[in-house]
Design a protein around this motif. Structure first.
Motif, mmCIF file in Angstrom:
data_model
loop_
_atom_site.group_PDB
_atom_site.id
_atom_site.type_symbol
_atom_site.label_atom_id
_atom_site.label_comp_id
_atom_site.label_asym_id
_atom_site.label_seq_id
_atom_site.Cartn_x
_atom_site.Cartn_y
_atom_site.Cartn_z
ATOM 1 N N SER A 37 0.828 -1.205 0.000
ATOM 2 C CA SER A 37 0.000 0.000 0.000
ATOM 3 C C SER A 37 0.864 1.256 0.000
ATOM 4 N N ARG A 55 -13.571 7.895 4.349
ATOM 5 C CA ARG A 55 -12.893 6.675 3.904
ATOM 6 C C ARG A 55 -12.356 5.918 5.107
ATOM 7 N N ASP A 100 -9.125 3.666 6.015
ATOM 8 C CA ASP A 100 -7.796 3.464 5.443
ATOM 9 C C ASP A 100 -7.488 1.992 5.189
ATOM 10 N N VAL A 152 -13.278 -0.327 -2.491
ATOM 11 C CA VAL A 152 -12.082 0.422 -2.872
ATOM 12 C C VAL A 152 -12.373 1.278 -4.102
ATOM 13 N N ARG A 189 -9.579 2.443 1.379
ATOM 14 C CA ARG A 189 -8.332 2.643 0.628
ATOM 15 C C ARG A 189 -7.629 1.310 0.372
ATOM 16 N N TRP A 190 -7.549 0.459 1.423
ATOM 17 C CA TRP A 190 -6.827 -0.800 1.284
ATOM 18 C C TRP A 190 -7.540 -1.885 2.069
#
Length: 317
Positions: free
Chosen positions: A10, A118, A120, A144, A150-151
């Motif tokens: 990431s 979001r 993370d 995503v 995000r990940w």
């Protein structure tokens, strides 16, 4: 200077210690949690790990209280862009399992509680045998693409299922996971032999062990089983004293020796050993009070020699 590292493949960079939010809203109320979060960040930490289910097991709690407290703190401190936040889905009483509709709804609920646009790092908390893995992989990837996550991470999965998740993701063009959360510490070392370490190495996953201090045993808190139980007969104490066998006492003796050499607490040595193991990105630790944080934060700057690592490893073999 606190060393930072990247989580797997990431773009997330963090200090190498994660603060667990399982106690927030349970044994640490809102104001205490704010103090702990403030002290953790002031001490160099920048990564907080929670779950939507925390702490639903406590009387009068329904799950999500930890996320709500963290979200309120992030807003109050203007810290959202300075702190990496991980949470999990799959075991909240209202959002059980990893079917598509459930994961979508749970993610939206977590975002509301966190007051964020979001997440993370979003974990599948436990494997869901009732939902096809292809469905779960697809919905996580969808989140995503939607910008809500995000990940991706996986927690409490077997090595075979981690590999299967990654194979499905590659075959379907989905986003791959970047993190793994297993049970691993100096006295619980199955991670090294059950295939998970090999899977993490193969897939380039950042590893975040939970129960890093073995319910407090590896902090040196419980050395007399009778006294530990007499002091409160807590479930935590009862869980910890099970390690007080001949092997456990050897581990404590080795920890004491290394701690004395460095002038630090046993907890710092335990966490440094874990952080320096192959594939480990950062141990996860919890603190009910600010007084518990200094030895945990001290582990960030503690580098053990090869001989010290080997002595601890041998003691726990």
């Amino acid at each position: 200077m606190v060393t930072r590292t990247r989580i797997g493949s990431s773009d997330l960079e963090i200090a190498r210690l994660a603060l667990g939010g399982n106690v927030f809203g349970w044994t640490a109320d809102r104001d205490t949690a704010f103090d702990v979060l403030d002290a953790f960040v002031a001490g160099g930490g920048d990564f907080v790990d929670t779950a939507d289910v925390y702490p639903s097991w406590a009387p009068g709690r329904s799950g999500g209280e930890s996320e709500a407290i963290i979200g309120e703190w992030l807003a109050a401190r203007g810290a959202r862009d300075r702190v990496t936040v991980a949470t999990k889905v799959g075991t909240h009483p209202e959002f059980t399992g990893l079917a598509t509709r459930n994961v979508r709804a749970a993610a939206d609920a977590s975002l509301r509680r966190l007051g964020s646009d979001r997440i993370d790092l979003y974990y599948a908390h436990y494997d869901d045998p009732d939902t096809p893995l292809e469905e779960t992989v697809a919905v996580f990837s969808e989140l995503v693409d939607a910008g809500k996550v995000r990940w991706i991470g996986v927690s409490n999965y077997t090595a075979a299922r981690v590999s299967e998740w990654c194979d499905i993701a590659r075959a379907g063009g989905y986003h791959l996971p970047v993190a793994l959360q297993p049970h691993y510490n100096l006295v619980e070392r199955h991670y090294e032999t059950n295939g998970l370490r090999e899977a993490a190495e193969k897939e380039g996953l950042g590893v975040f062990p939970y129960y890093s201090l073995a319910e407090g045993f590896l902090a040196g808190k419980y050395r007399d089983p009778d006294a530990a139980v007499a002091e409160g007969a807590s479930e935590r104490a009862e869980d910890a004293v099970r390690y007080l066998d001949s092997r456990g006492r050897l581990v404590l003796a080795a920890l004491d020796d290394v701690a004395a050499l460095h002038g630090v607490d046993v907890a710092a040595v335990s966490l440094a050993w874990l952080r320096q193991q192959p594939t480990v990105t950062a141990p996860i630790v919890s603190a009910r009070t600010t007084e518990q944080l200094p030895p945990l934060l001290a582990s960030l700057d503690l580098e053990l020699s090869a001989a010290e690592l080997e002595a601890l490893t041998a003691a726990s073999a």
